[in-house]
Design a protein around this motif. Structure first.
Motif, PDB file in Angstrom:
ATOM      1  N   SER A 116       0.845  -1.192   0.000  1.00  0.00           N
ATOM      2  CA  SER A 116       0.000   0.000   0.000  1.00  0.00           C
ATOM      3  C   SER A 116       0.877   1.238   0.000  1.00  0.00           C
ATOM      4  O   SER A 116       2.097   1.170   0.137  1.00  0.00           O
ATOM      5  CB  SER A 116      -0.898  -0.018   1.246  1.00  0.00           C
ATOM      6  N   GLU A 117       0.220   2.413  -0.168  1.00  0.00           N
ATOM      7  CA  GLU A 117       0.973   3.662  -0.211  1.00  0.00           C
ATOM      8  C   GLU A 117       1.695   3.931   1.101  1.00  0.00           C
ATOM      9  O   GLU A 117       2.673   4.669   1.125  1.00  0.00           O
ATOM     10  CB  GLU A 117       0.027   4.816  -0.550  1.00  0.00           C
ATOM     11  N   SER A 118       1.209   3.359   2.189  1.00  0.00           N
ATOM     12  CA  SER A 118       1.819   3.597   3.498  1.00  0.00           C
ATOM     13  C   SER A 118       2.885   2.561   3.835  1.00  0.00           C
ATOM     14  O   SER A 118       3.439   2.587   4.919  1.00  0.00           O
ATOM     15  CB  SER A 118       0.740   3.597   4.588  1.00  0.00           C
ATOM     16  N   GLU A 119       3.159   1.640   2.895  1.00  0.00           N
ATOM     17  CA  GLU A 119       4.151   0.610   3.135  1.00  0.00           C
ATOM     18  C   GLU A 119       5.065   0.479   1.926  1.00  0.00           C
ATOM     19  O   GLU A 119       4.708   0.845   0.808  1.00  0.00           O
ATOM     20  CB  GLU A 119       3.469  -0.745   3.385  1.00  0.00           C
ATOM     21  N   ARG A 120       6.253  -0.039   2.169  1.00  0.00           N
ATOM     22  CA  ARG A 120       7.154  -0.361   1.069  1.00  0.00           C
ATOM     23  C   ARG A 120       7.701  -1.760   1.266  1.00  0.00           C
ATOM     24  O   ARG A 120       7.890  -2.219   2.397  1.00  0.00           O
ATOM     25  CB  ARG A 120       8.310   0.640   0.989  1.00  0.00           C
ATOM     26  N   GLU A 121       7.935  -2.461   0.163  1.00  0.00           N
ATOM     27  CA  GLU A 121       8.498  -3.801   0.234  1.00  0.00           C
ATOM     28  C   GLU A 121      10.007  -3.717   0.463  1.00  0.00           C
ATOM     29  O   GLU A 121      10.675  -2.852  -0.096  1.00  0.00           O
ATOM     30  CB  GLU A 121       8.185  -4.570  -1.048  1.00  0.00           C
ATOM     31  N   THR A 122      10.506  -4.613   1.290  1.00  0.00           N
ATOM     32  CA  THR A 122      11.922  -4.598   1.642  1.00  0.00           C
ATOM     33  C   THR A 122      12.774  -5.422   0.682  1.00  0.00           C
ATOM     34  O   THR A 122      13.997  -5.338   0.727  1.00  0.00           O
ATOM     35  CB  THR A 122      12.127  -5.170   3.055  1.00  0.00           C
ATOM     36  N   GLY A 123      12.152  -6.235  -0.151  1.00  0.00           N
ATOM     37  CA  GLY A 123      12.897  -7.148  -1.005  1.00  0.00           C
ATOM     38  C   GLY A 123      13.037  -8.524  -0.389  1.00  0.00           C
ATOM     39  O   GLY A 123      13.550  -9.444  -1.028  1.00  0.00           O
ATOM     40  N   VAL A 124      12.578  -8.682   0.849  1.00  0.00           N
ATOM     41  CA  VAL A 124      12.592  -9.971   1.528  1.00  0.00           C
ATOM     42  C   VAL A 124      11.223 -10.621   1.360  1.00  0.00           C
ATOM     43  O   VAL A 124      10.195  -9.946   1.441  1.00  0.00           O
ATOM     44  CB  VAL A 124      12.920  -9.804   3.023  1.00  0.00           C
ATOM     45  N   VAL A 125      11.211 -11.918   1.119  1.00  0.00           N
ATOM     46  CA  VAL A 125       9.974 -12.682   1.047  1.00  0.00           C
ATOM     47  C   VAL A 125       9.870 -13.544   2.304  1.00  0.00           C
ATOM     48  O   VAL A 125      10.817 -14.257   2.650  1.00  0.00           O
ATOM     49  CB  VAL A 125       9.938 -13.559  -0.214  1.00  0.00           C
ATOM     50  N   LEU A 126       8.746 -13.467   2.982  1.00  0.00           N
ATOM     51  CA  LEU A 126       8.538 -14.203   4.225  1.00  0.00           C
ATOM     52  C   LEU A 126       7.788 -15.500   3.960  1.00  0.00           C
ATOM     53  O   LEU A 126       6.892 -15.554   3.119  1.00  0.00           O
ATOM     54  CB  LEU A 126       7.745 -13.351   5.219  1.00  0.00           C
ATOM     55  N   GLY A 127       8.156 -16.545   4.697  1.00  0.00           N
ATOM     56  CA  GLY A 127       7.493 -17.834   4.570  1.00  0.00           C
ATOM     57  C   GLY A 127       6.659 -18.155   5.793  1.00  0.00           C
ATOM     58  O   GLY A 127       7.084 -17.928   6.928  1.00  0.00           O
ATOM     59  N   PHE A 128       5.454 -18.669   5.538  1.00  0.00           N
ATOM     60  CA  PHE A 128       4.521 -19.054   6.597  1.00  0.00           C
ATOM     61  C   PHE A 128       3.986 -20.451   6.302  1.00  0.00           C
ATOM     62  O   PHE A 128       4.018 -20.910   5.153  1.00  0.00           O
ATOM     63  CB  PHE A 128       3.346 -18.069   6.675  1.00  0.00           C
ATOM     64  N   LEU A 129       3.480 -21.125   7.314  1.00  0.00           N
ATOM     65  CA  LEU A 129       3.002 -22.491   7.150  1.00  0.00           C
ATOM     66  C   LEU A 129       1.478 -22.535   7.096  1.00  0.00           C
ATOM     67  O   LEU A 129       0.798 -21.845   7.855  1.00  0.00           O
ATOM     68  CB  LEU A 129       3.496 -23.368   8.303  1.00  0.00           C
ATOM     69  N   GLU A 130       0.972 -23.351   6.172  1.00  0.00           N
ATOM     70  CA  GLU A 130      -0.457 -23.574   6.029  1.00  0.00           C
ATOM     71  C   GLU A 130      -0.701 -25.059   5.775  1.00  0.00           C
ATOM     72  O   GLU A 130       0.162 -25.760   5.241  1.00  0.00           O
ATOM     73  CB  GLU A 130      -1.042 -22.764   4.868  1.00  0.00           C
ATOM     74  N   GLU A 131      -1.901 -25.508   6.113  1.00  0.00           N
ATOM     75  CA  GLU A 131      -2.273 -26.877   5.794  1.00  0.00           C
ATOM     76  C   GLU A 131      -2.575 -26.980   4.301  1.00  0.00           C
ATOM     77  O   GLU A 131      -2.986 -26.008   3.670  1.00  0.00           O
ATOM     78  CB  GLU A 131      -3.496 -27.301   6.616  1.00  0.00           C
ATOM     79  N   ALA A 132      -2.355 -28.157   3.743  1.00  0.00           N
ATOM     80  CA  ALA A 132      -2.593 -28.371   2.318  1.00  0.00           C
ATOM     81  C   ALA A 132      -3.012 -29.815   2.092  1.00  0.00           C
ATOM     82  O   ALA A 132      -2.756 -30.699   2.919  1.00  0.00           O
ATOM     83  CB  ALA A 132      -1.342 -28.040   1.508  1.00  0.00           C
ATOM     84  N   GLU A 133      -3.657 -30.060   0.953  1.00  0.00           N
ATOM     85  CA  GLU A 133      -3.998 -31.418   0.566  1.00  0.00           C
ATOM     86  C   GLU A 133      -2.723 -32.150   0.155  1.00  0.00           C
ATOM     87  O   GLU A 133      -1.803 -31.539  -0.422  1.00  0.00           O
ATOM     88  CB  GLU A 133      -4.985 -31.406  -0.611  1.00  0.00           C
TER      89      GLU A 133
END
Length: 358
Positions: free
Chosen positions: A8-25
């Motif tokens: 958003s206009e109030s945020e900027r991307e740092t160039g880092v991608v974050l990983g999170f865990l989710e359930e999957a089939e």
């Protein structure tokens, strides 16, 4: 690896991608879907040249390693790396996790061009295939896999001749857990008994890291923003300067906590060619600490595994336990092709300072 997102206009991307865990089939975590995932058995990318024993032995206890996670990380513009996955394996013996010691880990890289012998040219459909086979036991190339850990294994059960293992140790574990009750000449289906050797399986999903952009930000926030993946030289200089002060470790640890505070559930930080987010001023990897690739190219930082992942692995024990502060993975800058074999890369283990809480 990265899922594109607009800040958003109030945020900027740092160039880092974050990983999170989710359930999957389960089918979503098979090789044909090119998954990033934690736990379960590895979804091998190339069907040939897989690492096997004795390569997959812990350098401390000499027992076979287990699969920890894999990250699908293709490189845009590199045809040989159109498909590219990094695999992290670790020892399951808690006593091997001594302070700042990486000898209980291995990292391997596999890559394929878009046109290859194993996968269609076009992207996979987001639907369950009619017949996916059992790729955790036998690959389409004919490579047999260990029924316990999913790594290459040619040692067969002498009674039923239906299952294979990578080692005597894994055959013994599986016999006690499951196979003793299912072993017969007709044994061909998987047991319902859980495989306690494996870590719980999760899909690893990603999103860009962002920081707020505000004129009234505090000085601390502005300093924090400078420590992103494009400022590796500044990070090293800052850490060297801090080494002359009594409070150096506290400052690094506080910086770590501030940086992850907006997304405390992150289990991975990806930024190829960037810099790790250290948890301590002790045992920080220098350029000289990271060995060159056998091809002669340097290795650069690619991603780090966060301590938060331990919360999902169910490894807590009252005595010794699998543990780390962070794990930094360094890979060949050229992403070289070593004769269609899985390429060994480098991992750096940094633990929390003994003066800091875990």
């Amino acid at each position: 690896m990265m899922m594109a997102g607009d800040a958003s206009e109030s945020e900027r991307e740092t160039g880092v991608v974050l990983g999170f865990l989710e359930e999957a089939e389960p089918w979503q975590l098979l090789s044909a879907q090119f998954p990033s995932k934690v736990g379960g058995k590895p979804a091998w990318l190339s069907r040939l040249g897989l690492p096997e024993l004795p390569e997959l032995l812990c350098e401390k206890c000499q027992l076979p390693l287990g699969f920890l996670l894999q990250v699908y990380a293709p490189i845009v513009g590199f045809e040989r790396s159109f498909h590219r996955t990094l695999y992290v394996l670790c020892c399951r013996t808690p006593a091997c996790y001594t302070r700042n010691d990486n000898r209980c880990f291995k990292v391997y890289r596999s890559q394929l061009p878009r046109k290859n012998d194993f996968y269609p040219y076009d992207p996979p459909r987001d639907e369950e295939p009619a017949d996916s086979g059992d790729e955790h036991r036998l690959l389409s190339s004919g490579v047999k896999l260990c029924w316990l850990c999913g790594c290459p294994g040619q040692k067969g059960c002498s009674r039923c001749h239906s299952v294979t293992y990578c080692s005597k140790e894994h055959q013994t574990i599986d016999w006690k857990q499951r196979h003793k009750n299912e072993c017969s000449a007709e044994a061909s289906s998987s047991s319902e008994v859980p495989n306690s050797f494996l870590f719980p399986e999760w899909e690893l999903v990603t999103e860009p890291e962002t920081h707020p952009v505000k004129g009234e930000e505090s000085l601390d926030s502005k300093c924090l923003e400078q420590v992103d993946c494009a400022s590796s030289e500044l990070e090293e200089k800052e850490l060297e300067s801090m080494a002359h002060h009594e409070s150096q470790d506290s400052k690094v640890f506080q910086k770590f906590k501030k940086r992850i505070a907006p997304e405390p559930e992150q289990v991975l930080r990806y930024c190829r060619g960037g810099a790790p987010l250290w948890v301590s001023s002790e045992h920080v990897a220098s350029t000289a600490d990271v060995p060159k690739c056998p091809c002669g190219a340097n290795r650069n930082f690619e991603f780090q595994i966060m301590p938060q992942l331990l919360n999902y692995l169910k490894v807590d024990r009252p005595d010794a336990s699998i543990d780390w502060g962070m794990l930094a993975i360094y890979t060949c800058t050229d992403s070289c092709d070593q004769g269609n074999k899985y390429s060994l890369e480098f991992i750096w283990k940094q633990d929390f300072s003994e003066d800091q809480p875990c």
